[in-house]
Design a protein around this motif. Structure first.
Motif, mmCIF file in Angstrom:
data_model
loop_
_atom_site.group_PDB
_atom_site.id
_atom_site.type_symbol
_atom_site.label_atom_id
_atom_site.label_comp_id
_atom_site.label_asym_id
_atom_site.label_seq_id
_atom_site.Cartn_x
_atom_site.Cartn_y
_atom_site.Cartn_z
ATOM 1 N N ASP A 54 0.861 -1.184 0.000
ATOM 2 C CA ASP A 54 0.000 0.000 0.000
ATOM 3 C C ASP A 54 0.903 1.243 0.000
ATOM 4 N N LYS A 55 0.728 2.128 0.968
ATOM 5 C CA LYS A 55 1.551 3.344 1.029
ATOM 6 C C LYS A 55 2.711 3.206 2.011
ATOM 7 N N TYR A 68 8.007 2.842 7.466
ATOM 8 C CA TYR A 68 7.243 4.062 7.194
ATOM 9 C C TYR A 68 5.812 3.658 6.865
ATOM 10 N N MET A 69 4.858 4.253 7.570
ATOM 11 C CA MET A 69 3.440 3.959 7.352
ATOM 12 C C MET A 69 2.703 5.255 7.026
ATOM 13 N N LYS A 70 1.737 5.164 6.143
ATOM 14 C CA LYS A 70 0.935 6.334 5.786
ATOM 15 C C LYS A 70 -0.511 5.913 5.583
ATOM 16 N N GLY A 71 -1.419 6.648 6.231
ATOM 17 C CA GLY A 71 -2.838 6.350 6.104
ATOM 18 C C GLY A 71 -3.575 6.749 7.360
ATOM 19 N N ALA A 77 -1.960 0.494 10.818
ATOM 20 C CA ALA A 77 -1.818 -0.736 11.598
ATOM 21 C C ALA A 77 -1.837 -1.969 10.692
ATOM 22 N N TYR A 78 -2.689 -1.946 9.669
ATOM 23 C CA TYR A 78 -2.755 -3.067 8.733
ATOM 24 C C TYR A 78 -1.436 -3.194 7.969
ATOM 25 N N GLN A 79 -0.880 -2.055 7.532
ATOM 26 C CA GLN A 79 0.415 -2.054 6.854
ATOM 27 C C GLN A 79 1.488 -2.668 7.749
ATOM 28 N N HIS A 80 1.497 -2.250 9.004
ATOM 29 C CA HIS A 80 2.430 -2.774 9.996
ATOM 30 C C HIS A 80 2.286 -4.291 10.100
ATOM 31 N N GLY A 81 1.052 -4.757 10.214
ATOM 32 C CA GLY A 81 0.802 -6.180 10.374
ATOM 33 C C GLY A 81 1.235 -7.008 9.184
ATOM 34 N N VAL A 82 0.987 -6.513 7.991
ATOM 35 C CA VAL A 82 1.350 -7.255 6.781
ATOM 36 C C VAL A 82 2.865 -7.344 6.618
ATOM 37 N N LEU A 83 3.550 -6.220 6.759
ATOM 38 C CA LEU A 83 4.981 -6.178 6.473
ATOM 39 C C LEU A 83 5.844 -6.816 7.553
ATOM 40 N N LEU A 84 5.326 -6.929 8.775
ATOM 41 C CA LEU A 84 6.118 -7.529 9.852
ATOM 42 C C LEU A 84 5.380 -8.712 10.499
ATOM 43 N N ASP A 234 2.729 8.529 9.518
ATOM 44 C CA ASP A 234 2.368 9.672 8.674
ATOM 45 C C ASP A 234 0.860 9.606 8.459
ATOM 46 N N SER A 235 0.124 10.211 9.397
ATOM 47 C CA SER A 235 -1.329 10.082 9.424
ATOM 48 C C SER A 235 -2.004 10.947 8.368
#
Length: 317
Positions: A54-55, A68-71, A77-84, A234-235
């Motif tokens: 995603d972003k 780095y997370m954006k959204g 949190a979903y990005q965090h969960g998928v990548l780690l 990065d909200s």
């Protein structure tokens, strides 16, 4: 007959854990529908070895994750969960969720008594804390939406992440009971360890620059260190950017962090007999400070507005 009843009760209580009930905090199906495209997104591997989803973008440097997370809160949190995902399953967040069950087991063993103690902790400490937190502010709900997003991305129950968030507070509440009564069943709190930190600037540092240092001395040290992660938030739904020095899976746990306005916080335990289960966990208040405080005075006001359940102190700079 009496013996049979004892066995039934023992089995019942042994099956009761300190998992809080998060149903009703959010509409699971509505969230799945809203973020359906995210569920279909694939991880992309880049030639420099980094991964994107995603972003979000994940880099690894000398064994440290830089994510780095954006959204909005769910997306990050979903990005965090998928990548780690793999590291989260073996990380500090999961181990934190085991702190209370393990403490009870170490104190009173398994069976009827342990189940009864676990049930009491859930009924009279964990659930009231969760209920108060949700009622205190609509913003607090977002932290639990993030727990659901982590759950959806990793397959780990959302209750596990919520238990991990509440466990440090519950542990110190139990420590207070242990100091008050000294004997079973309240001697399950154990001793609280304290971290160390320093900050110097001006004439006390080379070139007058600010130097910050800290160490972590707490029950999760080995798991926390294993998957050290720099989380950059990065909200897109309001709030400042901030960086949290964390571990894979400890998404809303700003132990050491700094925001784009230069507000720095570092968390420490500070055991005190002045405790209450009906209060907002300090981790959530720390997150609000990072997202919203632009000055020292604003940060102080936010911390004062929501006293923590137990004894904590933040270095605030």
């Amino acid at each position: 007959m009496q013996f049979t009843n004892i066995i039934v009760l023992s089995t019942l209580f042994s099956s009761l854990a300190t998992a809080v009930d998060v149903k009703g905090i959010f509409d699971e199906e509505a969230l799945r529908k809203k973020y359906a495209p995210l569920y279909q997104t694939k991880i992309v591997q880049h030639t420099d070895g980094s991964l994107s989803f995603d972003k979000a973008r994940l880099f690894r440097k000398d064994g440290i994750n830089v994510l780095y997370m954006k959204g909005d809160q769910f997306e990050m949190a979903y990005q965090h969960g998928v990548l780690l995902k793999d590291q989260i399953a073996d990380g500090a967040a999961i181990q934190s969720s085991k702190l209370i069950p393990n403490t009870v087991k170490n104190a009173v063993g398994d069976g009827l008594v342990a189940g009864a103690v676990a049930f009491g902790i859930d009924r009279f400490i964990a659930q009231p804390m969760l209920d108060h937190t949700i009622a205190a502010s609509p913003v607090n709900r977002e932290a639990f939406v993030a727990a659901f997003a982590l759950s959806e991305a990793t397959g780990i129950p959302a209750e596990t992440f919520v238990d991990g968030l509440l466990a440090p507070e519950i542990l110190m509440l139990l420590a207070k009971l242990s100091m008050q009564f000294g004997e079973f069943p309240t001697n399950v709190g154990g001793a609280a360890n304290n971290c160390t930190a320093f900050t110097v600037w001006g004439q006390y540092s080379k070139n007058g620059e600010m130097i910050i240092g800290r160490n972590l001395d707490f029950p999760l040290t080995s798991k926390f260190d294993k998957h050290t992660t720099l989380l950059y938030f990065d909200s897109t739904d309001g709030g400042q950017k901030y960086l949290s020095i964390a571990s894979a899976g400890t998404h809303n746990v700003p132990i050491t962090a700094i925001n784009e306005s230069g507000i720095y916080i570092a968390l420490h335990t500070l055991p005190t007999p002045e405790t209450s289960a009906e209060a907002v966990p300090l981790f959530l208040t720390g997150g609000k400070v990072l997202r919203n405080a632009t000055t020292f005075d604003e940060a102080v006001a936010m911390f004062k507005a929501e006293p923590a359940p137990t004894g904590w102190t933040y270095d605030l700079i």
